[in-house]
Design a protein around this motif. Structure first.
Motif, mmCIF file in Angstrom:
data_model
loop_
_atom_site.group_PDB
_atom_site.id
_atom_site.type_symbol
_atom_site.label_atom_id
_atom_site.label_comp_id
_atom_site.label_asym_id
_atom_site.label_seq_id
_atom_site.Cartn_x
_atom_site.Cartn_y
_atom_site.Cartn_z
ATOM 1 N N MET A 119 0.714 -1.063 -0.076
ATOM 2 C CA MET A 119 0.069 0.038 -0.028
ATOM 3 C C MET A 119 0.736 1.277 0.147
ATOM 4 O O MET A 119 1.960 1.332 0.568
ATOM 5 C CB MET A 119 -0.953 0.038 1.334
ATOM 6 C CG MET A 119 -1.727 1.071 1.254
ATOM 7 S SD MET A 119 -3.131 1.012 2.623
ATOM 8 C CE MET A 119 -3.931 2.475 2.554
ATOM 9 N N LEU A 120 0.489 2.422 -0.636
ATOM 10 C CA LEU A 120 1.260 3.523 -0.709
ATOM 11 C C LEU A 120 0.770 4.328 0.510
ATOM 12 O O LEU A 120 -0.163 4.465 1.073
ATOM 13 C CB LEU A 120 0.615 4.358 -2.231
ATOM 14 C CG LEU A 120 0.687 3.444 -3.457
ATOM 15 C CD1 LEU A 120 0.299 4.686 -4.649
ATOM 16 C CD2 LEU A 120 2.218 3.254 -3.610
ATOM 17 N N GLU A 121 2.041 4.975 0.850
ATOM 18 C CA GLU A 121 1.939 5.839 1.990
ATOM 19 C C GLU A 121 1.280 7.093 1.609
ATOM 20 O O GLU A 121 1.347 7.648 0.512
ATOM 21 C CB GLU A 121 3.398 6.239 2.480
ATOM 22 C CG GLU A 121 3.263 7.311 3.541
ATOM 23 C CD GLU A 121 4.762 7.578 4.115
ATOM 24 O OE1 GLU A 121 4.847 8.625 4.717
ATOM 25 O OE2 GLU A 121 5.893 6.767 3.914
ATOM 26 N N GLU A 122 0.152 7.473 2.315
ATOM 27 C CA GLU A 122 -0.529 8.475 1.942
ATOM 28 C C GLU A 122 -0.069 9.944 2.428
ATOM 29 O O GLU A 122 0.356 9.961 3.924
ATOM 30 C CB GLU A 122 -2.116 8.384 2.857
ATOM 31 C CG GLU A 122 -2.841 7.468 2.026
ATOM 32 C CD GLU A 122 -4.246 7.308 2.290
ATOM 33 O OE1 GLU A 122 -4.669 8.158 3.040
ATOM 34 O OE2 GLU A 122 -4.857 6.297 1.877
ATOM 35 N N ILE A 123 -0.213 11.109 1.923
ATOM 36 C CA ILE A 123 0.272 12.170 2.287
ATOM 37 C C ILE A 123 -0.745 13.380 1.838
ATOM 38 O O ILE A 123 -1.273 13.363 0.823
ATOM 39 C CB ILE A 123 1.453 12.695 1.730
ATOM 40 C CG1 ILE A 123 2.786 11.710 2.081
ATOM 41 C CG2 ILE A 123 2.174 14.108 2.069
ATOM 42 C CD1 ILE A 123 4.113 12.067 1.225
ATOM 43 N N GLY A 124 -1.034 14.040 2.879
ATOM 44 C CA GLY A 124 -2.041 15.235 2.658
ATOM 45 C C GLY A 124 -1.347 16.260 1.854
ATOM 46 O O GLY A 124 -0.372 16.445 1.476
ATOM 47 N N SER A 125 -2.152 16.807 1.034
ATOM 48 C CA SER A 125 -1.564 18.058 -0.132
ATOM 49 C C SER A 125 -1.040 18.724 0.479
ATOM 50 O O SER A 125 0.080 19.537 -0.334
ATOM 51 C CB SER A 125 -2.911 18.317 -0.879
ATOM 52 O OG SER A 125 -3.725 19.077 -0.334
#
Length: 79
Positions: free
Chosen positions: A1-7
């Protein structure tokens, strides 16, 4: 799973994110928790690395090592 980063974090930490992507990591950029874009390593980079490796192998095959050079290398490796 890809790491999520806020915009917002993606905007403020872009150079760091790009270094990590260059090292092989992948990210999903989100906006208010909603996935918007995936940032993944470029396939062009992989192709260039392959071309460079092939070129290096071809160069290495052209160079012949004499028996005396080989013996010297083996001896120096034992120190």
């Amino acid at each position: 799973m890809l790491e999520e980063i806020g915009s917002y974090d993606a905007k403020t930490k872009l150079p760091e994110i790009l270094r990590r992507v260059e090292a092989g990591e992948s990210f999903t950029i989100t906006n208010r928790g909603k996935p918007i874009a995936d940032v993944v390593p470029s396939r062009a980079t992989s192709r260039q690395k392959c071309k460079t490796a092939i070129s290096n192998i071809k160069k290495a095959k052209k160079y012949e090592v004499s028996d005396s050079e080989l013996k010297d290398m083996m001896e120096s490796g034992r120190k």
